[in-house]
Design a protein around this motif. Sequence first.
Motif, PDB file in Angstrom:
ATOM      1  N   UNK A  30       0.839  -1.188   0.000  1.00  0.00           N
ATOM      2  CA  UNK A  30       0.000   0.000   0.000  1.00  0.00           C
ATOM      3  C   UNK A  30       0.881   1.248   0.000  1.00  0.00           C
ATOM      4  N   UNK A  31       0.324   2.323  -0.548  1.00  0.00           N
ATOM      5  CA  UNK A  31       1.060   3.581  -0.633  1.00  0.00           C
ATOM      6  C   UNK A  31       0.328   4.650   0.174  1.00  0.00           C
ATOM      7  N   UNK A  87       4.549   0.550   1.687  1.00  0.00           N
ATOM      8  CA  UNK A  87       4.791  -0.426   2.740  1.00  0.00           C
ATOM      9  C   UNK A  87       3.865  -1.610   2.542  1.00  0.00           C
ATOM     10  N   UNK A  88       3.721  -2.446   3.578  1.00  0.00           N
ATOM     11  CA  UNK A  88       2.864  -3.626   3.484  1.00  0.00           C
ATOM     12  C   UNK A  88       1.938  -3.705   4.688  1.00  0.00           C
ATOM     13  N   UNK A  89       0.673  -4.088   4.426  1.00  0.00           N
ATOM     14  CA  UNK A  89      -0.282  -4.295   5.515  1.00  0.00           C
ATOM     15  C   UNK A  89      -0.777  -5.731   5.474  1.00  0.00           C
ATOM     16  N   UNK A  90      -1.335  -6.191   6.624  1.00  0.00           N
ATOM     17  CA  UNK A  90      -1.945  -7.521   6.645  1.00  0.00           C
ATOM     18  C   UNK A  90      -3.435  -7.395   6.333  1.00  0.00           C
ATOM     19  N   UNK A  96      -5.933  -7.291   8.156  1.00  0.00           N
ATOM     20  CA  UNK A  96      -6.674  -6.406   9.056  1.00  0.00           C
ATOM     21  C   UNK A  96      -6.291  -4.944   8.768  1.00  0.00           C
ATOM     22  N   UNK A  97      -5.431  -4.743   7.760  1.00  0.00           N
ATOM     23  CA  UNK A  97      -4.943  -3.432   7.317  1.00  0.00           C
ATOM     24  C   UNK A  97      -4.040  -2.764   8.359  1.00  0.00           C
ATOM     25  N   UNK A  98      -3.434  -3.610   9.166  1.00  0.00           N
ATOM     26  CA  UNK A  98      -2.402  -3.131  10.091  1.00  0.00           C
ATOM     27  C   UNK A  98      -1.071  -3.106   9.347  1.00  0.00           C
ATOM     28  N   UNK A  99      -0.323  -1.998   9.459  1.00  0.00           N
ATOM     29  CA  UNK A  99       0.969  -1.902   8.782  1.00  0.00           C
ATOM     30  C   UNK A  99       1.971  -2.866   9.412  1.00  0.00           C
ATOM     31  N   UNK A 100       2.487  -3.757   8.596  1.00  0.00           N
ATOM     32  CA  UNK A 100       3.485  -4.740   9.046  1.00  0.00           C
ATOM     33  C   UNK A 100       4.878  -4.257   8.682  1.00  0.00           C
ATOM     34  N   UNK A 101       4.990  -3.681   7.486  1.00  0.00           N
ATOM     35  CA  UNK A 101       6.267  -3.105   7.035  1.00  0.00           C
ATOM     36  C   UNK A 101       5.991  -1.656   6.690  1.00  0.00           C
TER      37      UNK A 101
END
Length: 304
Positions: free
Chosen positions: A287-288, A294-297, A299-304
Motif C-alpha cells: 500500500x502507498x 509499505x505492506x499491511x496484513x 486487518x490493514x495493520x501496517x506490518x512493514x
Amino acid sequence: MKSKQTIFILLAIIIYACSNQKNEEYLYPIKKDKKAGYIDSTGKEVIKPQYIYGNAFNEGLAMVTVDTIMVEIKSRKDFFSDSMIKYRDFKRIIKYGYIDCKNDFVIKPTLIYKVPFNKEEQMNGNFYEGLAVYQNEHTLKYGYINKQGDTIIPAKYITAAPFSDSLGLVSIENEKHAKKFGYINHDGEFVIEAKFDNAYDFSDGLAVGRYFWADTNGTRIETIIINKKGNMIGRPLGMTRLSSFNEGYCIEYNMLFDAVKFIGKNGEYATDFLENAGGFSEGLSPIKIKGKWGYCDTTFKLII
C-alpha cells in the motif's frame, strides 16, 4: 511391525513422488538466441531452448509454439475512395502443442491459433482445472480441451478465459449482435447468463461484472460484485474499476480521485482512500500512503 514398515515405505514413496511432481511443475521459461526453453529453480537448464514461444508450466504441462506462419497480405477496394487497401485477416498463425517436464509432447503440436489484431501474440492456453482454451481454426471461436487433447467444450464462444474457481468466463453474441459475457461450468452450461458488457474471472467465490450504456452525458458504466449464483453483493459501484478478489478483498480504483479503496466480500468498503495498493498475496498487500510504500496484513495493520 511389518505393517508399520509397509505404511512408512508407502508414505515415503508418496512424499517422494509428490515432491518430484512439484519440482517438475515449476520449470521456468527462458529465451536464448530467440528460442524458448526451461530452467529449474536453481537456474539449471532442463529443456534446452528450441521453441518459438514457451508458456510457463501449469498442472504439469506447458504450451509451446513450434511454428509461426506469416499471413498473406491481401488487397481490396476502399468503399469510399475506390482505391486499393492492403490488409490481413489476422496477425499470424501459430502452431502449438503441449509438453511435459521431460520435454515429451503430451498433446502433439498440431493445434492452430490465428492471432487476431486486437490480441497478444499468445493466448492464455495454460491448463487450469484440467482444461485449456483452444481455437477452432475455421470459425475462429474458442472452446476447451482436456490434457489428452480431446474437445470437452466445443468452440462456440467469441472469447474464452481459463477456468478459475470452477467457472469459465466466456462471451457470445446476443440477438442484437452485441458481445456479452457470462460464466459456464465444466460441462459448458451457462451458470450465470451472458448479460455483462465486461467481466472478470471468479476468485474467492466472487467476480466483477460491468454494464455499459450511453446517455446524453456520454458512456456510463455500472460496476457490480456478484457471487456464483449471479446475485449482486452489496450495491452498484458506478463508474469505477475493480480488481479481482484476492484473499477476501478487491481494490476499487477511483479514477475521479486518483485513489484506491479495499472492498470486502460483503461488498462494503474496508478502508478509506489510499494513494495506491496492490492485491493480497500470502497475507500481505503493498500500500502507498503519503508517497511511501509499505505492506499491511488482512486487518490493514501496517506490518512493514
